[in-house]
Scaffold this motif. Structure first.
Motif, short mmCIF file in Angstrom:
data_model
loop_
_atom_site.label_atom_id
_atom_site.label_comp_id
_atom_site.label_asym_id
_atom_site.label_seq_id
_atom_site.Cartn_x
_atom_site.Cartn_y
_atom_site.Cartn_z
N CYS A 153 0.85 -1.20 0.00
CA CYS A 153 0.00 0.00 0.00
C CYS A 153 0.88 1.25 0.00
O CYS A 153 1.71 1.45 0.88
N PRO A 154 0.71 2.12 -1.00
CA PRO A 154 1.59 3.28 -1.09
C PRO A 154 1.21 4.41 -0.13
O PRO A 154 1.99 5.35 0.03
N THR A 155 0.03 4.33 0.46
CA THR A 155 -0.43 5.49 1.25
C THR A 155 -0.51 5.22 2.75
O THR A 155 -0.74 6.15 3.52
N GLY A 156 -0.37 3.99 3.15
CA GLY A 156 -0.54 3.69 4.57
C GLY A 156 -1.98 3.45 4.95
O GLY A 156 -2.30 3.30 6.13
N GLU A 178 -10.18 4.12 5.23
CA GLU A 178 -10.82 4.58 4.00
C GLU A 178 -10.49 6.03 3.66
O GLU A 178 -10.56 6.43 2.51
N ASP A 179 -10.14 6.81 4.67
CA ASP A 179 -9.84 8.22 4.41
C ASP A 179 -8.50 8.40 3.72
O ASP A 179 -8.22 9.44 3.14
N ALA A 180 -7.64 7.40 3.82
CA ALA A 180 -6.31 7.54 3.24
C ALA A 180 -6.16 6.71 1.96
O ALA A 180 -5.15 6.80 1.27
N CYS A 181 -7.18 5.90 1.66
CA CYS A 181 -7.08 5.00 0.50
C CYS A 181 -7.26 5.79 -0.77
O CYS A 181 -8.19 6.58 -0.91
N ILE A 182 -6.33 5.59 -1.73
CA ILE A 182 -6.47 6.29 -3.02
C ILE A 182 -7.13 5.40 -4.07
O ILE A 182 -7.35 5.81 -5.18
N GLY A 183 -7.45 4.16 -3.68
CA GLY A 183 -8.14 3.28 -4.61
C GLY A 183 -7.27 2.82 -5.76
O GLY A 183 -7.73 2.73 -6.89
N VAL A 218 -12.77 3.35 -2.84
CA VAL A 218 -11.78 2.82 -1.90
C VAL A 218 -11.92 1.30 -1.81
O VAL A 218 -12.92 0.73 -2.21
N MET A 219 -10.86 0.67 -1.28
CA MET A 219 -10.86 -0.77 -1.13
C MET A 219 -11.55 -1.13 0.18
O MET A 219 -11.41 -0.43 1.18
N GLY A 265 -9.20 5.60 -7.41
CA GLY A 265 -10.51 5.97 -6.89
C GLY A 265 -10.50 7.40 -6.35
O GLY A 265 -11.50 8.10 -6.39
N HIS A 266 -9.34 7.81 -5.83
CA HIS A 266 -9.22 9.14 -5.26
C HIS A 266 -7.92 9.80 -5.71
O HIS A 266 -6.95 9.90 -4.96
N ARG A 313 -6.02 12.30 -3.65
CA ARG A 313 -5.22 11.89 -2.49
C ARG A 313 -3.88 11.29 -2.93
O ARG A 313 -3.19 10.69 -2.11
N ARG A 370 -0.59 11.17 -1.04
CA ARG A 370 -0.33 10.27 0.09
C ARG A 370 0.61 9.13 -0.31
O ARG A 370 1.21 8.50 0.55
N ALA A 371 0.70 8.90 -1.62
CA ALA A 371 1.53 7.79 -2.07
C ALA A 371 3.02 8.06 -1.88
O ALA A 371 3.85 7.18 -2.08
N THR A 426 4.28 8.61 0.94
CA THR A 426 4.63 8.41 2.35
C THR A 426 5.20 7.04 2.68
O THR A 426 5.87 6.88 3.69
N GLN A 427 4.92 6.03 1.88
CA GLN A 427 5.23 4.67 2.33
C GLN A 427 6.41 4.05 1.61
O GLN A 427 6.43 2.86 1.31
N SER A 445 6.69 0.14 0.21
CA SER A 445 5.90 0.00 -1.01
C SER A 445 6.66 0.45 -2.25
O SER A 445 7.11 1.60 -2.34
N SER A 473 4.99 3.35 -3.89
CA SER A 473 5.34 4.61 -3.25
C SER A 473 6.72 5.08 -3.73
O SER A 473 6.93 6.24 -4.09
#
Lengths: 250, 916, 315
Positions: free
Chosen positions: A93-96, A111-116, A137-138, C63-64, C67, C70-71, C73-74, C78, C81
């Motif tokens: 997961c790239p966003t945590g 779900e608030d951090a998921c970029i899908g 989101v997933m 999907g977003h 956001r 945010r990618a 950060t990890q 990842s 990322s």
């Protein structure tokens, strides 16, 4: 953080008894009804009355056939997130957004951090993650985190929805990290299986295989003790197999 | 942002969509909208299924909010009826709907309740298993107030139920339904019984517990059912040959092996009619004075009446004896020193022919396999052991033989039911802990307590309410169109009997008038509730044609369907989560429903009606008022038509309603709640409607001892009527006399079934009769087509609900025609191929589902839906056995049932392959 | 695996872009091409357009997208990322290198260092992209030793052919560029051949038996799927292509990315401009089509192990 947490002692998960599961789907349906109002609510449901109904389910029941002919077995096989110890869905997961809880090992999605990006679903070998096209989101099994710690529920209800509804007692919930828990004992007694161990994700959930069918010695094994009419070794077994062969090659 | 929920509550109700109910549950309601179903965990430790609800219950949310519901009362505008006619339904007001029906009813009452043929002008049909009564509020009171009604037009009864078991089961051990004593049983021979699919939550729960405990179940059936999948062994027997298999088991136990070692000799001698002496004419030798059957006493070499203290009853062999034989129609033979064999000796002589080798050639089960199973059965029977239940010591015999639908109905049903009861009797396992038990009575009275139905006869066996066959007493003119009192002595004459008679005969007779029989008239008005005979009957398309011929049909309806397609008036009643009723729960009932409690549970409106629907109680009251039978209707409620007697005869309590005025549903059910709780607790706790609405149910303990009939039999000194069926023989002979007296010769084959010891026939061959009658060759129809129960669908009327369809589609075989993988390859079929299944009388279409777990000569269709009118369901394109079964007298057995079976051929058709 | 066009476009375009920039920077630093500002502007510009367009298109399947930040950060765990961070970071040496080439007219000194960093970042970014796929043990066809080399080689090949064509437009008949393209072609051919042979012959370790734990009973096959219409997992992971179509596409792929470019490059690179320019341009276009097909096949031929629960007989 999508680095896996240090391995905790507590590993909450499910033990599923394939020997008693009747494949009724109550677990899948109750899961959906609970979770569409729960932590990951709502779970989408598109075109319910149409030709191509679609939506997110956390728990799905497959049916497999194993073996051949009259020796074949039909096995109902519920499948949901196995809350792996080496959860690749988390590390990719790239966003945590995808994370594994240190305190109980539950794998969740923020779900608030998921970029899908869906990469976690690619990384999951069990097909346990389903993408919510409405929310972008997933989504996945939360082990009913909103039930098991929910103090507004009576204590006996604080188990995952699938466990609460199973009429065959085929689903057991508990701490697989505790060797003295009921679920750990079950796994030990029944030689509970890890799914796809060769991939190395170390799933927490375990599956209890169907009990072996009694073959020619009879369902109870007592038949042979009771004055067999013919020598079972010499003739009985052979005849039975010949009959199987005959029935199936008709 | 979703609006904040202001009001959230959980409403306790029950689900009784199938006969395996009730499942007690709570509906979560948020701001007036039902959002979720959950088990009522308050009953977890008292319910035999752990208090869980079945998957069907979860579908109730969608059932309530189904956009395809009938939105308001409707009337037909197209007078022509038929599948291809558009009924032209238009919405009408409740006032118009009720008045139209009431006016018609008043007309009937003016002309007389019965017509020139003596048949009721009003006919009413309900769905199977008695489940509609759990939803129909006070409608039974309306029916009781009306007078004669023809309730004999079936919706599939006879082929869809355990028919012969119902009748013979009640005769032999008050077992309308037979069940193993699962919590104690260790070994079950299961001939096609699919308890894991049809036994509801209690069935699954108790079977799972037993399996974990170590119960071994040998599943004997042509296809591997859900239950077979969870059994210790699967024996793929040829369809409809179970009698051969069971006969050979008996042969093994009493002929090949020494019955002194394999059988419970004491039980046979003291608790069955095995030692009764049978005279040369096939009737018991009786004491000329008392007419009691005689038994030989080896201890003093005399013969004695069955109830005299007998030192050592002669079980086998023959004796020279004096006495009388009492035959049919009072014929008496007086014997001096005649040679009489014991009933048990007759059994031995009878089954000598049924060797395992013979059975192998009939049923395809290897002889040694039969021997092995018989030996295991005996070894597990624990003959001689006892167990203490609630302080009473009883025999402990943890073995049972179970039969499935298709095995115990239609031709061969008598044989299999007899053989299973015989197998239980041989090892003393009938009605004792661990063994073969009955649950409930529907033909004997009182219906609420099977133990209290045990009444003695001079024969030393339980009394049975046979429909009389003697001259003068026999009902020569059938009172309803299916003629159960005339043709089926075993059907008795209870409220359930019309449905347990030959409920398909009216459809058959409507088409072809039988000879020497009252003219088959059509009912002037036909009401149907929670039933869809146009889909669920055998040869459903033909039944639909008959329905179209009825002059005036009133359908209570949830959605449009194939039966109400022919309706003149459609009335939407409040459905599961919208209506109010109190029902009795607990004690013992149906399969696996053995409670240690009994009491009452409520179904109450969790939400307001989502369409312009009325509660059935209010409909019944309104109709009674308009028709002018209000007083009788209210009186019937006071007498207990709503479940509980509102006033006790002895004046212990009186919650009766004023008979002269109409009452709202809340008023009526409030009175029922009080009366029910009063009678349950002898007045210690009296709860009103509000209390039940809050608490959902009330229970008091029910003794486990009452699961077993055996102690009551010992108390009354009676014997189980096994093996010899003297009463059946006599009734058969008398019925033959009566029918022949009026020239009827179309019931001959059925009369042949009245044998004291059932003989074997090649039962599968009977199903080739319709092929021969049509002038075709049986070789062209090489497959047996069968069906199987489904937990998701059985009785639920929920095939139009997407959630249930989704679930059912994911369960083995629901989505098509199951066929053996190897056989399919031989005939060029691949997974998902579109196929056409045809019998001589019908055709259905579906997709091939290939699997190992089915015999090569058998195909299976689980769904029984060829819907063409029900919204949603009509687009599912599922195959249905009901479209290929043949409605025929030659397939009807003496009890008026048939097996759900057809001989078919399969052909690949054009169309898209449906791959999983 | 379902071939998502945005992802195919992204990896193809950005791969070509990074390859082109990398080669331009390499030849620039090594003085293999004149540091003509127009030449630099077109090569680096086209490369920037390709990687930027690719990156943007890759957010199209999110999907977003809002956001997406945010990618960053990890990076610790990842590869996705890491790819995002590297791809973004590459713009820094890219701008500095472009400044050196276009404004200063020199790639020496600090600008030489920037160009070398740029080369390194291009390699690392493409390597990260490859690693996203190569680390997925759930997909046998991706979890292969040849996956990362494949991504790198295809990036270089595409970059080399485009760089060659642009050079020809500017009249630079540099045999080294043609040589680089031909080396790229043979290398790719070797790696892709090896990759296809590998995925054709060595199945994944998981089986229906191990996926269900029912192997002790016998061979395991799906009797009933858990859903009556295709669910997300089946649509995303269950895409499969008939073997005969795959073989055909592999041949087309071979023709377009290898055979046509190698013939055109070999025949035209030292010809007159009116032959060389269209010849090398066609070679680059053909290879781009070929790589897109290759990328499509990379997805379409890849079987996800979760399909064992939906009737797949091998992983």
């Amino acid at each position: 953080m999508t680095l896996l947490p240090p391995k905790g002692k507590k590993k909450l998960g499910l033990v599923i008894d394939l020997d008693t599961c009747v494949g009724c789907h109550a677990c899948a349906v109750n899961c959906k009804e609970w979770n569409t109002g729960g932590h990951s609510a709502p779970l989408p449901d598109h075109d319910p009355y149409g030709a191509d109904p679609n939506g997110v389910w956390f728990n799905r029941v497959h049916t497999f056939e194993a073996g051949e002919g009259t020796a074949s077995r039909t096995v109902h096989f519920p499948r949901s997130c196995l809350h792996c110890e080496e959860a690749a869905c988390v590390t990719v997961c790239p966003t945590g957004a995808s994370y594994k809880r240190e305190e109980d090992g539950i794998v969740l999605v923020n779900e608030d951090a998921c970029i899908g990006c869906k990469l976690c679903s690619w990384a999951c070998p069990y097909g346990a993650r389903e993408y919510d096209t409405d929310a972008g989101v997933m989504k996945k099994c939360t082990l009913c985190i909103d039930r098991i710690y929910n103090e507004t529920l009576p204590e006996e209800d604080r188990v995952p929805a699938c466990v609460a509804t199973c009429p065959a007692s085929a689903r057991h919930f508990g701490d697989l990290g505790d060797p003295n828990s009921d679920v750990s004992h079950l796994v030990e007694e029944r030689e509970g299986k890890e799914l796809m161990p060769e991939l190395g994700y170390q799933p927490v959930n375990r599956y209890l295989p169907p009990r072996t069918r009694q073959k020619d010695q009879g369902a109870s094994g007592v038949g042979a003790a009771l004055t067999p009419v013919t020598d079972p070794d010499a003739e009985g077994a052979g005849r039975f197999l010949r009959w199987v062969d005959r029935v199936l090659s008709r | 942002m979703a609006p904040k929920i202001k009001d959230r509550k959980k409403v306790p109700v029950y689900c009784y969509q199938c006969v395996a109910g009730p499942d007690l549950m709570r509906v979560e309601v948020e701001d007036g909208i039902a959002t979720r179903i959950e088990s009522n965990y308050n009953i977890t430790d008292k319910h035999p299924g752990g208090g869980r609800v079945c998957v069907k219950a979860y579908g109730l949310i969608q059932k309530t909010y189904n956009p395809n519901r009938v939105q308001s009362p409707m009337k037909r505008t197209n007078p022509k009826k038929g599948r291809d006619e558009d009924p032209g339904f238009v919405p009408i007001s409740w006032e118009e709907a009720l008045e139209t029906v009431a006016q018609k009813m008043r007309g009937i009452r003016e002309r007389g309740l019965t017509d020139d043929s003596g048949f009721p002008r009003l006919a009413v049909s309900f769905g199977g298993g008695g489940t509609p009564t759990q939803y129909m509020g006070t409608f039974p009171a309306f029916l009781a107030a009306w007078g004669p009604i023809d309730m004999g037009f079936g919706g599939g009864q006879g082929v869809k139920c355990y028919h012969s078991e119902h009748l013979y089961g009640e005769l032999w051990h008050r077992a309308f339904i037979v069940s193993p004593d699962t919590p104690y049983c260790n070994y079950v021979i299961n001939c096609g019984n699919n308890v894991e699919a049809s036994g509801g939550v209690a069935g699954v729960w108790r079977q799972a517990d037993a399996r974990v405990r170590g119960l071994k179940r040998v599943q004997v059936e042509p296809h591997l059912s859900i239950t077979g999948a969870l059994s210790a062994e699967w024996i793929p027997i040829k369809p409809k040959t179970d009698a051969a298999f069971l006969f050979a088991l008996i042969h093994r136990i009493i002929v090949e092996r020494d019955w002194n070692e394999t059988c419970d000799v004491r039980y046979l001698k003291e608790d069955t009619t095995s030692p009764y002496l049978v005279g040369p004419n096939g009737y018991y030798i009786r004491d000329p004075e008392t007419r009691k059957p005689l038994i030989g006493d080896l201890s003093d070499g005399t013969t004695k009446a069955w109830d005299v203290d007998i030192g050592n009853a002669a079980l086998d062999g023959s004796l020279s004896v004096s006495g009388i034989e009492e035959g049919a129609d009072g014929e008496i033979w007086t014997h001096e020193s005649v040679e009489a064999r014991t009933a048990f000796q007759l059994l031995i002589d009878h089954v000598t022919q049924f060797s395992p080798e013979w059975a192998e050639s009939e049923c395809d089960v290897p002889a040694d396999k039969i021997r092995q199973i018989a030996d295991e059965y005996v070894a597990h029977a624990c003959i001689g052991e006892t167990i203490e239940i609630e302080g009473v010591e009883m025999p402990f015999r943890p073995v049972a033989v179970m039969l499935g639908k298709g095995v115990n109905n239609g031709w061969g049903g008598y044989q299999t039911c007899w053989a299973r009861t015989m197998l239980a009797s041989l090892v003393g396992a009938l009605e004792v802990p661990g063994g073969t038990l009955g649950t409930t009575v529907k033909l004997n009275r009182p219906a609420d307590n099977r133990l209290n139905t045990v009444r003695p006869t001079v024969d030393g066996v339980m009394d049975y309410p046979f429909n009389p066959t003697t001259e003068g007493e026999w009902l020569a003119d059938p009172h309803i169109r299916n003629a159960y009192r005339t043709l089926v002595p075993l059907a008795a004459n209870s409220a359930w009997s019309p449905a347990l008679g030959p409920a398909h005969l009216p459809w058959l007779f409507q088409k072809k008038q039988p000879e020497h029989w009252p003219k088959q008239t059509k009912p002037e008005m036909w009401i149907n509730y929670r039933t869809n005979p146009a889909i669920s009957s055998w040869n459903a398309p033909e039944v639909a044609e008959r329905i179209a011929e009825f002059p005036f049909t009133v359908s209570f309806a949830y959605t449009r369907d194939e039966t109400n397609h022919m309706a003149d008036i459609i009335l939407p009643d409040c459905t599961d989560l919208e209506s109010l009723q109190l029902i009795q729960i607990g004690s013992t009932k149906f399969t696996e429903q053995y409670w240690k409690h009994q009491g009452w549970a409520i179904r109450q409106p969790a939400v307001v009606p989502q369409v312009d629907a009325m509660d059935l109680t209010d409909i019944a009251t309104a109709l009674a008022d308009r028709v002018g039978i209000l007083e009788a209707y209210n009186a019937s409620i006071n007498r207990g038509a709503a479940g509980a007697r509102l006033h006790e005869k002895d004046g212990a309590y009186d919650y009766g309603i004023d008979p002269s005025v109409p009452h709202q549903r809340e008023e009526i059910w409030n009175a029922v709640c009080k009366a029910a709780s009063h009678s349950l607790t002898d007045g210690e706790e009296v709860h009103d409607l509000d209390w039940f609405r809050e608490n959902g149910f009330m229970l008091k303990p029910f003794p486990q001892l009452q699961w077993y009939l055996y102690p009551r039999m010992k108390e009354t000194g009676l014997r189980f009527e096994m093996p010899y069926q003297e009463r059946i023989k006599r009734h058969g002979a008398q019925l033959a006399n009566r029918l022949h007296e009026i020239g009827i010769d179309w019931w001959e084959k059925q009369l042949d079934e009245y044998e004291p010891l059932p003989s074997y026939e090649r039962f599968p061959d009977i199903w080739t009769e319709p092929i021969k009658e049509a002038g075709q060759s049986p070789d062209d129809y090489p497959f047996f087509a069968l069906t199987a129960r489904s937990m998701q669908y059985s009785w639920g009327a929920n095939v139009g609900i997407p959630l249930i369809n989704e679930v059912a589609n994911n369960i083995s075989g629901h989505r098509g025609v199951i066929i053996n993988r190897t056989r399919a390859k031989e005939i060029g079929l691949e997974e998902g191929d579109p196929v056409e299944i045809s019998s001589v009388t019908g055709v259905t279409r579906g997709h091939a589902v290939l699997r190992e777990g089915i015999r090569p000569d058998t195909v299976l269709m689980i769904g029984q839906f060829d819907h063409w009118a029900t919204p949603y369901a009509k687009d599912l394109n599922l195959p249905s056995l009901n479209s290929v079964t043949t409605l025929s007298l030659s397939l009807t057995d003496a009890t008026g049932s048939s097996a759900d079976l057809a001989m078919v051929r399969i052909r690949k058709t054009d169309g898209e392959r449906r791959v999983v | 695996m379902h071939p998502a066009y945005s992802v195919i476009f992204f990896t193809t375009a950005s791969g070509a872009g990074y390859g082109l920039i990398l080669l331009a920077a390499l030849f620039g630093v090594l003085n293999g091409v004149p540091l003509d500002p127009w030449f630099g502007a077109i090569t680096l510009g086209l490369g920037t357009i390709l990687i930027t367009g690719g990156l943007l298109s890759s957010t199209a399947h999110l999907g977003h997208p809002e956001r997406a930040w945010r990618a960053y950060t990890q990076w610790k765990s990842s590869w996705l990322s890491r790819e995002g961070i590297l791809a973004t970071a590459t713009y820094v040496p890219l701008v500095l290198t472009a400044w050196g080439w276009l404004v200063e007219g020199s790639l020496e000194g600090p600008f030489g260092v920037f160009a070398c960093i740029l080369i390194l970042f291009c390699l690392l970014t493409v390597h990260s992209t490859g690693m996203i796929y190569a680390t997925l043990r759930t997909i046998r066809a991706w979890h292969d030793r040849m996956t990362v080399p494949g991504y790198l080689c295809f990036a270089l090949l595409n970059g080399a052919l485009w760089f060659h064509a642009i050079s020809q437009m500017f009249g630079y008949q540099t045999p080294e560029i043609a040589l680089a393209a031909i080396i790229g072609l043979f290398l790719t051919f070797y790696i892709k051949r090896k990759y296809w042979r590998s995925i054709d012959t060595i199945p994944g370790p998981a089986t229906p038996e191990s996926a269900t734990g029912l192997g002790d009973i016998g061979r395991v096959r799906l009797l009933e799927p858990p859903t009556m219409t295709e669910n997300f997992v089946q649509r995303e992971m269950g895409y499969s292509i008939a073997r005969k179509h795959a073989q055909k596409l592999r041949r087309i792929c071979f023709f377009t990315y290898f055979l046509i470019p190698i013939i055109l490059t070999g025949l035209t690179s030292s010809s007159d401009a009116w032959i060389a320019v269209p010849g090398t341009l066609l070679a680059a276009l053909s290879a781009s089509v070929g790589v897109a097909i290759e990328r499509w096949l990379f997805f379409a031929e890849a079987k996800h192990v979760s399909m064992l629960y939906y009737g797949a007989e091998r992983s």
